[in-house]
Design an enzyme around this catalytic site. Structure first.
Site, PDB file in Angstrom:
ATOM      1  N   TYR A  53       0.830  -1.220   0.000  1.00 13.64           N
ATOM      2  CA  TYR A  53       0.000   0.000   0.000  1.00 13.64           C
ATOM      3  C   TYR A  53       0.855   1.257   0.000  1.00 13.64           C
ATOM      4  O   TYR A  53       0.465   2.279  -0.581  1.00 13.64           O
ATOM      5  CB  TYR A  53      -0.995  -0.025   1.177  1.00 13.64           C
ATOM      6  CG  TYR A  53      -2.114  -0.996   0.902  1.00 13.64           C
ATOM      7  CD1 TYR A  53      -2.090  -2.295   1.402  1.00 13.64           C
ATOM      8  CD2 TYR A  53      -3.149  -0.644   0.038  1.00 13.64           C
ATOM      9  CE1 TYR A  53      -3.086  -3.200   1.083  1.00 13.64           C
ATOM     10  CE2 TYR A  53      -4.148  -1.556  -0.292  1.00 13.64           C
ATOM     11  CZ  TYR A  53      -4.117  -2.832   0.227  1.00 13.64           C
ATOM     12  OH  TYR A  53      -5.086  -3.742  -0.114  1.00 13.64           O
ATOM     13  N   GLN A  88     -15.025   2.252  -6.296  1.00 17.39           N
ATOM     14  CA  GLN A  88     -14.326   1.100  -5.709  1.00 17.39           C
ATOM     15  C   GLN A  88     -12.848   1.448  -5.540  1.00 17.39           C
ATOM     16  O   GLN A  88     -12.097   0.693  -4.935  1.00 17.39           O
ATOM     17  CB  GLN A  88     -14.455  -0.133  -6.620  1.00 17.39           C
ATOM     18  CG  GLN A  88     -15.883  -0.558  -6.875  1.00 17.39           C
ATOM     19  CD  GLN A  88     -15.942  -1.644  -7.936  1.00 17.39           C
ATOM     20  OE1 GLN A  88     -15.893  -2.841  -7.642  1.00 17.39           O
ATOM     21  NE2 GLN A  88     -16.031  -1.230  -9.190  1.00 17.39           N
ATOM     22  N   ASN A  89     -12.451   2.578  -6.137  1.00 19.23           N
ATOM     23  CA  ASN A  89     -11.030   2.944  -6.145  1.00 19.23           C
ATOM     24  C   ASN A  89     -10.615   3.527  -4.803  1.00 19.23           C
ATOM     25  O   ASN A  89     -11.418   4.165  -4.113  1.00 19.23           O
ATOM     26  CB  ASN A  89     -10.749   3.957  -7.262  1.00 19.23           C
ATOM     27  CG  ASN A  89     -11.086   3.397  -8.633  1.00 19.23           C
ATOM     28  OD1 ASN A  89     -11.160   2.173  -8.797  1.00 19.23           O
ATOM     29  ND2 ASN A  89     -11.336   4.263  -9.601  1.00 19.23           N
ATOM     30  N   VAL A  90      -9.365   3.329  -4.462  1.00 21.75           N
ATOM     31  CA  VAL A  90      -8.847   3.863  -3.199  1.00 21.75           C
ATOM     32  C   VAL A  90      -7.959   5.093  -3.448  1.00 21.75           C
ATOM     33  O   VAL A  90      -7.430   5.670  -2.508  1.00 21.75           O
ATOM     34  CB  VAL A  90      -8.071   2.764  -2.425  1.00 21.75           C
ATOM     35  CG1 VAL A  90      -9.054   1.691  -1.930  1.00 21.75           C
ATOM     36  CG2 VAL A  90      -6.955   2.135  -3.251  1.00 21.75           C
ATOM     37  N   ASP A  91      -7.864   5.507  -4.735  1.00 20.62           N
ATOM     38  CA  ASP A  91      -7.136   6.756  -5.010  1.00 20.62           C
ATOM     39  C   ASP A  91      -8.097   7.927  -4.773  1.00 20.62           C
ATOM     40  O   ASP A  91      -9.290   7.725  -4.585  1.00 20.62           O
ATOM     41  CB  ASP A  91      -6.603   6.752  -6.467  1.00 20.62           C
ATOM     42  CG  ASP A  91      -7.725   6.713  -7.504  1.00 20.62           C
ATOM     43  OD1 ASP A  91      -7.758   5.780  -8.333  1.00 20.62           O
ATOM     44  OD2 ASP A  91      -8.587   7.632  -7.483  1.00 20.62           O
ATOM     45  N   HIS A 106     -14.618   1.011  -0.930  1.00 18.62           N
ATOM     46  CA  HIS A 106     -13.490   0.136  -0.571  1.00 18.62           C
ATOM     47  C   HIS A 106     -12.441   0.888   0.236  1.00 18.62           C
ATOM     48  O   HIS A 106     -11.297   0.447   0.330  1.00 18.62           O
ATOM     49  CB  HIS A 106     -12.848  -0.463  -1.835  1.00 18.62           C
ATOM     50  CG  HIS A 106     -13.716  -1.502  -2.476  1.00 18.62           C
ATOM     51  ND1 HIS A 106     -13.456  -2.014  -3.717  1.00 18.62           N
ATOM     52  CD2 HIS A 106     -14.844  -2.122  -2.046  1.00 18.62           C
ATOM     53  CE1 HIS A 106     -14.389  -2.914  -4.024  1.00 18.62           C
ATOM     54  NE2 HIS A 106     -15.250  -2.989  -3.034  1.00 18.62           N
ATOM     55  N   CYS A 117      -9.013  -0.212  18.002  1.00 16.93           N
ATOM     56  CA  CYS A 117     -10.062   0.694  18.556  1.00 16.93           C
ATOM     57  C   CYS A 117     -10.857   1.399  17.465  1.00 16.93           C
ATOM     58  O   CYS A 117     -11.683   2.262  17.763  1.00 16.93           O
ATOM     59  CB  CYS A 117      -9.419   1.724  19.491  1.00 16.93           C
ATOM     60  SG  CYS A 117      -8.559   3.049  18.625  1.00 16.93           S
ATOM     61  N   THR A 173     -14.992  -0.755 -14.699  1.00 18.78           N
ATOM     62  CA  THR A 173     -14.974  -1.855 -13.729  1.00 18.78           C
ATOM     63  C   THR A 173     -15.314  -3.161 -14.437  1.00 18.78           C
ATOM     64  O   THR A 173     -16.156  -3.209 -15.318  1.00 18.78           O
ATOM     65  CB  THR A 173     -15.930  -1.609 -12.543  1.00 18.78           C
ATOM     66  OG1 THR A 173     -15.868  -2.713 -11.649  1.00 18.78           O
ATOM     67  CG2 THR A 173     -17.366  -1.369 -12.987  1.00 18.78           C
ATOM     68  N   ASN A 198     -16.762   1.174 -20.648  1.00 15.64           N
ATOM     69  CA  ASN A 198     -15.593   0.371 -20.309  1.00 15.64           C
ATOM     70  C   ASN A 198     -14.710   0.184 -21.536  1.00 15.64           C
ATOM     71  O   ASN A 198     -15.196   0.271 -22.662  1.00 15.64           O
ATOM     72  CB  ASN A 198     -16.072  -0.999 -19.782  1.00 15.64           C
ATOM     73  CG  ASN A 198     -15.117  -1.578 -18.776  1.00 15.64           C
ATOM     74  OD1 ASN A 198     -14.763  -0.938 -17.802  1.00 15.64           O
ATOM     75  ND2 ASN A 198     -14.661  -2.802 -19.049  1.00 15.64           N
TER      76      ASN A 198
HETATM   77  N1  APR Z   1     -10.758   3.069 -19.917  1.00 18.00           N
HETATM   78  C1  APR Z   1     -11.884   2.387 -19.541  1.00 18.00           C
HETATM   79  N2  APR Z   1     -11.863   1.165 -18.974  1.00 18.00           N
HETATM   80  C2  APR Z   1     -10.638   0.602 -18.781  1.00 18.00           C
HETATM   81  C3  APR Z   1      -9.432   1.238 -19.146  1.00 18.00           C
HETATM   82  C4  APR Z   1      -9.525   2.532 -19.737  1.00 18.00           C
HETATM   83  N3  APR Z   1      -8.431   3.206 -20.122  1.00 18.00           N
HETATM   84  N4  APR Z   1      -8.397   0.405 -18.836  1.00 18.00           N
HETATM   85  C5  APR Z   1      -8.943  -0.698 -18.288  1.00 18.00           C
HETATM   86  N5  APR Z   1     -10.286  -0.592 -18.267  1.00 18.00           N
HETATM   87  C6  APR Z   1     -11.275  -1.561 -17.764  1.00 18.00           C
HETATM   88  C7  APR Z   1     -10.871  -3.007 -17.968  1.00 18.00           C
HETATM   89  O1  APR Z   1     -11.352  -3.461 -19.236  1.00 18.00           O
HETATM   90  C8  APR Z   1     -11.586  -3.697 -16.798  1.00 18.00           C
HETATM   91  O2  APR Z   1     -12.881  -4.126 -17.193  1.00 18.00           O
HETATM   92  O3  APR Z   1     -11.355  -1.364 -16.365  1.00 18.00           O
HETATM   93  C9  APR Z   1     -11.735  -2.600 -15.743  1.00 18.00           C
HETATM   94  C10 APR Z   1     -10.834  -2.810 -14.555  1.00 18.00           C
HETATM   95  O4  APR Z   1     -11.266  -3.984 -13.923  1.00 18.00           O
HETATM   96  P1  APR Z   1     -10.498  -4.467 -12.613  1.00 18.00           P
HETATM   97  O5  APR Z   1      -9.031  -4.435 -12.852  1.00 18.00           O
HETATM   98  O6  APR Z   1     -11.137  -5.762 -12.188  1.00 18.00           O
HETATM   99  O7  APR Z   1     -10.795  -3.338 -11.532  1.00 18.00           O
HETATM  100  P2  APR Z   1     -12.140  -3.136 -10.708  1.00 18.00           P
HETATM  101  O8  APR Z   1     -13.335  -3.583 -11.489  1.00 18.00           O
HETATM  102  O9  APR Z   1     -12.120  -1.746 -10.195  1.00 18.00           O
HETATM  103  O10 APR Z   1     -11.934  -4.147  -9.464  1.00 18.00           O
HETATM  104  C11 APR Z   1     -12.928  -4.112  -8.456  1.00 18.00           C
HETATM  105  O11 APR Z   1     -11.652  -5.679  -7.145  1.00 18.00           O
HETATM  106  O12 APR Z   1      -9.617  -6.392  -6.402  1.00 18.00           O
HETATM  107  C12 APR Z   1     -10.742  -5.691  -6.047  1.00 18.00           C
HETATM  108  O13 APR Z   1     -10.778  -4.009  -4.426  1.00 18.00           O
HETATM  109  C13 APR Z   1     -10.387  -4.268  -5.731  1.00 18.00           C
HETATM  110  O14 APR Z   1     -11.759  -2.308  -6.080  1.00 18.00           O
HETATM  111  C14 APR Z   1     -11.210  -3.455  -6.716  1.00 18.00           C
HETATM  112  C15 APR Z   1     -12.291  -4.424  -7.131  1.00 18.00           C
END
Ligand code: APR
Length: 232
Positions: A53, A88-91, A106, A117, A173, A198
């Site tokens: 992290y 879902q992002n932590v940024d 998340h 605590c 996602t 996506n």
């Molecule tokens: N533009 C749009 N979509 C994109 C791009 C882009 N430039 N690059 C990648 N992607 C898409 C990919 O095709 C994929 O479907 O983003 C998605 C990323 O999927 P993951 O890597 O699985 O990420 P995410 O869906 O956020 O994961 C969910 O899983 O591991 C846990 O806690 C973690 O929050 C995370 C959760």
């Protein structure tokens, strides 16, 4: 005017240089989830988890919001009714782009949590294991990030939003991780129009009324401009 709920994943931050999880060069290709993203992994080797992290915190701090983050902040500012961003992002790139009311289901790299605590504080860029909690002094500080096997945050609030939204968009996602992957079903039950934006259609794309493919830095700004043109 319609209420909008937007779910974002790692794909929206990909073009800001932050790795996704399941793309071939993703974080889960470089690290075992059970080692760095579970409570058991943290108990087994806190140094490894802090190092994972810390590296992501340094990378996220250097990253800049991209046109997709900026477009969503613009939508929140100019759309005549509620626009809720659930990430879902932590940024913190949504906030850096000027978005408000971002729900971090998340958790966030910016947060530290005491495993004893429950006290929360602003995480230093580099967390070390054995750091005492500022309140209870026990050395139980951890990233305030939701790991596999833990309950995501703000679920009641998120479900309330899904029950009352008119438009639901899932952006960047893969729809592999629940409960976020099931949000589209909740939105559909509420009668919302649903869109997946996506790079490629996710495995869950068939649940959406509309699927827009391409890089978020081009698909999201045009989706937002089309919406705002409707609102004028
Ligand atoms: N533009 C749009 N979509 C994109 C791009 C882009 N430039 N690059 C990648 N992607 C898409 C990919 O095709 C994929 O479907 O983003 C998605 C990323 O999927 P993951 O890597 O699985 O990420 P995410 O869906 O956020 O994961 C969910 O899983 O591991 C846990 O806690 C973690 O929050 C995370 C959760």
């Amino acid at each position: 005017m319609e209420k909008i709920v937007i779910l974002t994943g790692a794909g929206i931050s990909a073009e800001s240089g932050l790795g996704t999880f399941r793309d071939e060069d993703g974080l889960w290709a470089q690290h075992r989830i059970e080692d760095v993203a579970t409570p058991e992994g943290f108990a087994r080797n806190p140094e490894l988890v802090h190092a994972f992290y810390n590296a992501r915190r340094v990378q996220a701090a250097a990253a800049k919001p991209n046109p997709a983050h900026t477009a969503l902040a613009r939508l929140q500012r100019h759309w005549p009714s509620e626009v809720v961003i659930v990430t879902q992002n932590v940024d913190s790139l949504h906030e850096a782009a000027g978005a408000e009311r971002v729900i971090h289901m998340h958790g966030s790299l910016a947060g530290a949590l005491c495993a004893v605590c429950d006290h929360r504080w602003q995480a230093p860029t580099e967390m070390q294991s054995g750091q005492p909690c500022p309140v209870c002094q026990v050395a139980a500080g951890r990233p305030d990030v939701v790991w596999f096997g833990e309950m995501p945050y703000f679920m009641d609030e998120i479900f309330d939003h899904l029950d009352s939204t008119d438009i639901f968009a899932a952006i960047g996602t893969s729809g592999q991780v629940y409960p976020a992957a099931g949000f589209v079903q909740g939105a559909r039950r509420a009668g919302a129009a649903t869109v997946e934006i996506n790079l490629d259609p996710s495995d869950g794309a068939s649940a959406f009324d509309q699927v827009v493919t391409g890089p978020a830095t081009s698909t999201v700004p045009s989706w937002v401009e089309n919406l705002l043109a409707k609102a004028r």
